[in-house]
Design a protein around this motif. Structure first.
Motif, PDB file in Angstrom:
ATOM      1  N   GLY A  28       0.835  -1.194   0.000  1.00 19.75           N
ATOM      2  CA  GLY A  28       0.000   0.000   0.000  1.00 19.75           C
ATOM      3  C   GLY A  28       0.869   1.243   0.000  1.00 19.75           C
ATOM      4  N   PRO A  29       0.327   2.391   0.357  1.00 15.48           N
ATOM      5  CA  PRO A  29       1.109   3.637   0.359  1.00 15.48           C
ATOM      6  C   PRO A  29       2.345   3.561   1.248  1.00 15.48           C
ATOM      7  N   PHE A  30       3.422   4.210   0.785  1.00 21.70           N
ATOM      8  CA  PHE A  30       4.713   4.178   1.484  1.00 21.70           C
ATOM      9  C   PHE A  30       5.390   5.529   1.291  1.00 21.70           C
ATOM     10  N   GLY A  31       5.796   6.148   2.386  1.00 20.41           N
ATOM     11  CA  GLY A  31       6.474   7.433   2.302  1.00 20.41           C
ATOM     12  C   GLY A  31       7.737   7.441   3.152  1.00 20.41           C
ATOM     13  N   VAL A  32       8.779   8.131   2.660  1.00 20.87           N
ATOM     14  CA  VAL A  32      10.050   8.216   3.375  1.00 20.87           C
ATOM     15  C   VAL A  32      10.574   9.644   3.328  1.00 20.87           C
ATOM     16  N   VAL A  33      11.053  10.107   4.461  1.00 19.30           N
ATOM     17  CA  VAL A  33      11.828  11.339   4.529  1.00 19.30           C
ATOM     18  C   VAL A  33      13.227  10.945   4.975  1.00 19.30           C
ATOM     19  N   ALA A  34      14.228  11.205   4.129  1.00 16.52           N
ATOM     20  CA  ALA A  34      15.596  10.782   4.413  1.00 16.52           C
ATOM     21  C   ALA A  34      16.149  11.529   5.622  1.00 16.52           C
ATOM     22  N   ASN A  35      17.280  11.061   6.109  1.00 17.81           N
ATOM     23  CA  ASN A  35      17.893  11.672   7.280  1.00 17.81           C
ATOM     24  C   ASN A  35      18.339  13.107   7.039  1.00 17.81           C
ATOM     25  N   ASP A  36      18.511  13.492   5.767  1.00 14.80           N
ATOM     26  CA  ASP A  36      18.885  14.876   5.488  1.00 14.80           C
ATOM     27  C   ASP A  36      17.691  15.824   5.562  1.00 14.80           C
ATOM     28  N   LYS A  37      16.482  15.272   5.818  1.00 13.12           N
ATOM     29  CA  LYS A  37      15.242  16.037   5.957  1.00 13.12           C
ATOM     30  C   LYS A  37      14.802  16.706   4.655  1.00 13.12           C
ATOM     31  N   VAL A  38      15.493  16.448   3.549  1.00 14.06           N
ATOM     32  CA  VAL A  38      15.192  17.089   2.275  1.00 14.06           C
ATOM     33  C   VAL A  38      14.708  16.065   1.247  1.00 14.06           C
ATOM     34  N   SER A  39      15.445  14.977   1.085  1.00 14.54           N
ATOM     35  CA  SER A  39      15.088  13.951   0.109  1.00 14.54           C
ATOM     36  C   SER A  39      13.849  13.183   0.572  1.00 14.54           C
ATOM     37  N   LYS A  40      12.905  12.982  -0.367  1.00 13.06           N
ATOM     38  CA  LYS A  40      11.643  12.337  -0.020  1.00 13.06           C
ATOM     39  C   LYS A  40      11.230  11.336  -1.092  1.00 13.06           C
ATOM     40  N   LEU A  41      10.447  10.359  -0.671  1.00 14.24           N
ATOM     41  CA  LEU A  41       9.883   9.369  -1.585  1.00 14.24           C
ATOM     42  C   LEU A  41       8.445   9.105  -1.180  1.00 14.24           C
TER      43      LEU A  41
END
Length: 219
Positions: free
Chosen positions: A122-135
């Motif tokens: 289902g839906p999946f979201g990520v915010v990388a440790n740099d707080k900028v890169s997202k998926l």
């Protein structure tokens, strides 16, 4: 080659873990005999399911990988080494944080702790440790973590997203209906993107009105 999805290297098959499992708890323990064997025990000699009736949140942590998170329900099969994190919301029932991935949000995660293969159906979201890169992926995501000696190390190796995917950083945004990312572990311990494959309605933009479209992208 555009459209190629073959990994550069195949992880060796993990050996089964033979160490004892130890459970500790505080408070009341109630054990009831089962009249019938449930389906969960068809592939497990022992299965544990953790819920929190009062708070609705079960928190967990793994010292070896320095990962932590919370979910409404945590289920683990000791024979299959299959971990399931789930909850009532299809998008935001499970929260997982790790040094290699960042902070991830999803409705359900099925993870084999022996092989490192995981599925988010289902839906999946990520915010990388740099707080900028997202998926952000809306339909189905496969996660592949490294495994050594029959245990997941927490090192993210591959992410495969299917269906309405948006990946962005400080400089650009990529949209497609399929995305396959390969990672190496950087010097700081975080996952470093090594290769990216996108296809099916691919579009790129830099946030300043510049961009384009293509059928497939392999970088």
């Amino acid at each position: 080659t555009p459209g190629s999805e073959t990994a550069d290297a195949t992880e060796p098959e993990a050996e089964p873990v033979t160490e004892d499992a130890v459970l500790r708890w505080s408070g009341l323990l109630e054990i009831k005999p089962l009249a019938l064997e449930p389906d969960e025990l068809s592939e497990n000699d022992l299965l544990a399911r953790f819920t929190a009736e009062r708070s609705g949140v079960v928190t967990f942590a793994d010292r070896a990988s320095d990962a932590s998170g919370r979910a409404a329900t945590v289920e683990y099969g000791f024979t299959s080494q299959r971990l399931i994190l789930s909850g009532p919301s299809q998008e935001s029932s499970v929260f997982l944080t790790s040094p290699t991935m960042g902070r991830a949000t999803m409705g359900r995660l099925e993870l084999d702790l022996g092989t490192g293969d995981g599925l988010v159906p289902g839906p999946f979201g990520v915010v990388a440790n740099d707080k900028v890169s997202k998926l952000d992926a809306r339909e189905r995501t496969t996660l592949r973590f490294a495994a050594r000696d029959g245990r997941v190390t927490g090192e993210l190796r591959e992410v495969i997203c299917e269906g309405s995917v948006v990946a962005s950083d400080a400089d650009s945004t990529l949209k497609s209906d399929f995305l396959h990312a390969y990672f190496d572990i950087g010097e700081s311990g975080g996952s470093k993107l090594r290769r990216l494959i996108a296809r099916d309605t691919v579009s790129l933009s830099d946030g300043q009105g510049n961009g384009g479209t293509c059928d497939a992208l392999d970088v």
